[in-house]
Scaffold this motif. Structure first.
Motif, short mmCIF file in Angstrom:
data_model
loop_
_atom_site.label_atom_id
_atom_site.label_comp_id
_atom_site.label_asym_id
_atom_site.label_seq_id
_atom_site.Cartn_x
_atom_site.Cartn_y
_atom_site.Cartn_z
N SER A 199 -3.87 8.51 1.76
CA SER A 199 -2.95 7.42 2.09
C SER A 199 -3.65 6.21 2.70
O SER A 199 -4.51 6.35 3.57
N VAL A 200 -3.27 5.01 2.23
CA VAL A 200 -3.73 3.77 2.86
C VAL A 200 -2.80 3.52 4.05
O VAL A 200 -1.79 2.85 3.94
N GLY A 257 -2.91 6.16 -1.75
CA GLY A 257 -4.16 5.42 -1.63
C GLY A 257 -4.27 4.21 -2.53
O GLY A 257 -5.39 3.71 -2.77
N SER A 287 -7.75 4.41 6.01
CA SER A 287 -7.07 5.54 5.38
C SER A 287 -7.16 6.79 6.25
O SER A 287 -8.00 6.90 7.15
N THR A 324 -9.14 -2.19 4.46
CA THR A 324 -8.22 -1.06 4.31
C THR A 324 -8.69 0.11 5.16
O THR A 324 -9.90 0.34 5.30
N HIS A 380 -8.33 4.27 -1.84
CA HIS A 380 -8.74 5.49 -1.12
C HIS A 380 -8.21 6.71 -1.86
O HIS A 380 -7.27 6.62 -2.66
N SER A 412 0.85 -1.20 0.00
CA SER A 412 0.00 0.00 0.00
C SER A 412 0.88 1.24 0.00
O SER A 412 2.01 1.22 0.50
#
Length: 547
Positions: A407-408, A378, A425, A423, A404, A374
């Motif tokens: 940012s993940v 995102g 975010s 996930t 996303h 990741s």
């Protein structure tokens, strides 16, 4: 900074002691703490001595300047130059404030009298003047409050509250939908990563190869602290991995120079960003740091066994291979993920490249040939390790997913249910994904009001396989029973226990410390999200996955 949870970790059932012991501070423990804290005390002492020397030099230079200019001295040394009148000498005013030595054989009385002559007893049962004895029921109640059942899971949360950092140890009772703080551990710095350990570390009287219940915590300080989860109210960790744990060696080095900030082969010199315990070689712990190195620690000796420097920027994520137990996957801000065999430190690892800084990495628990990466943009990348090379520019993804908009910061693969991914975010949402042979498709998206999501982790046992721990920037942690969501039952229906007819059901059941059972949206929003799907790039082609 008000409050936030930076990392969480589950403890599988059956590892926690049924009745955790209370911390005992005896002579042996005092010596252990003194040895562990020796370096910090030496640092403080040297800093104090250095400050005193500088102050004396400054006062001396000022005094010399005053003499040259024939000016009266200041408060620092003027008293010694004043001539005392003969009539006042008999009163010895120079020593007026000095404490007088006790004269005669009389015993001095303090504020509370002669407390030294009082008798103390460890227990009221031993005191002959106390006729009302402590009832055993109180002790039994305290013992019962600390009890951890074999059907309970522990959930560890690294928390920062105002200027205090600590590790909260939660007990999760799945059958009762109950989550509460069992005890906590005070920490010296902001915790960044937490890893549960199943091997005892520096525990007296315990075989090093036996099963334990410990936790490793990496913080902004370069050291890694190891704590015993079966002992409450501890004052100091069982072991410190790093420069703080090498008091004797560093005391000799510090005579020549201060603590080095240059990366070396013995300990980290910058924040510890990730930890990974090897489940097959249980004495091995890997750590990643902002000093751009990966280090391998031997928990039996609490020393660094090997250091690796194959990344060119901060290393922030680690994951051991589930089958090839010496293979370690790492992710870095240099926009690469590396696959390295820890037995061959001289060889260049295999690498894959991504479009931005790596946030997390995970091996596929159901197919060890594949792994996930990741990024801060995102995106989730899915790679085949067999196609990796030493040139990251030549890497190709099996598929990549714009999961996303931001940012993940965390994601997890369900260890029990194949194809089930979660996930989280910094956009404050948690999303669940169904990964099939055609690629991933969105199941449901939720905002559980935990702030920016920093941690999402599935339960480790089959009994809690559908439970997802969620925590973030608001300092709260909740456990989501994903099996109570209609979208999850539709996607993984064959793997969700069938509800009895007429049985009460709460949609999106959420268990928190305050017992908040809430649904973040209604059924219509969920169906809309199921139909929308996700933007998916498969072999370089963009397409929409629809239900």
């Amino acid at each position: 900074m008000a409050s936030m949870i930076t990392s969480t970790a589950w403890v599988p059932r059956g590892f926690a002691a049924p009745f955790p012991t209370k911390y005992q501070f005896d002579e042996e423990e005092f010596e252990r703490i003194a040895n562990l804290a020796k370096l910090q005390l030496d640092d403080a002492k040297e800093d104090l001595e250095e400050a005193q020397e500088n102050e004396e030099k400054q006062a001396k230079s000022l005094k010399e300047e005053d003499k040259k200019e024939n000016k009266p001295s200041g408060d620092d040394g003027g008293a010694s130059d004043i001539e005392i009148d003969d009539d006042l000498k008999e009163y010895d005013l120079e020593h007026y404030d000095d404490d007088d030595e006790p004269q005669g054989e009389g015993q001095s009385m303090g504020m509370f009298g002669n407390v030294k002559s009082l008798a103390y007893y460890e227990s009221n049962k031993d005191d002959p003047y106390i006729t009302l004895k402590d009832e055993a029921e109180d002790e039994d109640e305290d013992r019962e409050d600390l009890q951890i059942l074999a059907t309970d899971n522990l959930l560890l949360a690294a928390k920062v509250e105002d200027e205090l950092a600590h590790l909260e140890v939660y007990v999760y009772e799945d059958s009762a939908d109950n989550l509460y703080v069992h005890h906590d551990i005070m920490l010296p710095a902001i915790p960044l990563c937490v890893e549960w350990l199943d091997t005892p570390v520096s525990k007296p009287g315990v075989d090093k190869d036996s099963v334990g219940n410990f936790v490793a915590i990496g913080t902004f300080d370069p050291d890694i602290e190891i704590w015993d989860l079966d002992t409450i109210d501890c004052m100091y960790p069982n072991a410190i991995l790093g420069q703080g744990g090498n008091a004797e060696e560093d005391k000799k080095k510090k005579k020549k120079k201060k603590k080095s900030k240059k990366a070396n082969d013995e300990y980290h010199v910058d924040a510890v960003l990730a930890l990974a315990a090897n489940r097959k070689h249980r004495n091995l712990l890997a750590s990643a740091s902002a000093d751009k190195t990966v280090k391998l620690w031997d928990l039996h000796t609490t020393k660094c066994a090997k250091s690796y420097s194959y990344h060119t920027d901060k290393v922030c994520a680690l994951a051991w291979h589930s089958v090839e137990s010496t293979v370690l996957l790492s992710g870095s801000y240099d926009r690469t993920a590396a696959i390295a065999d820890m037995r061959a430190p001289g060889e260049q690892p295999l690498r894959v490249g991504v479009e931005s800084d790596v946030e997390n990495v995970r091996w596929d628990p159901h197919d060890p040939n594949f792994f996930y990466v990741s990024t801060e943009r995102g995106i989730i990348h899915y790679f085949d390790a067999r196609n990796a090379s030493k040139d990251p520019a030549a890497s190709k993804t099996v598929w990549k997913l714009q999961a996303h908009d931001e940012s993940v910061s965390s994601f997890d693969l369900n260890p029990i249910i194949p194809g089930f991914m979660a996930t989280g975010s910094t956009d404050r949402t948690v999303k669940l994904w169904n990964i099939s042979a055609q690629g991933p498709s969105l199941v449901v998206s939720r905002d559980f009001d935990v702030g920016k999501v920093f941690s999402t982790s599935f339960g480790p046992d089959k009994e809690v396989a559908f439970r997802l721990a969620v925590a973030g920037s608001k300092g709260t942690v909740s456990v989501w029973d994903t099996s109570t969501n209609a979208g999850v039952r539709k996607a993984f229906g064959q793997r969700v226990p069938t509800k009895a007819e007429g049985e009460g059901e709460v949609e999106d059941r959420l268990v928190g410390v305050d017992d908040d059972d809430s649904s973040s949206s209604d059924e219509e929003e969920e169906e809309d999200e199921d139909e929308d799907g996700a933007a998916l790039s498969h072999d370089g082609e963009s397409m929409d996955e629809d239900e």
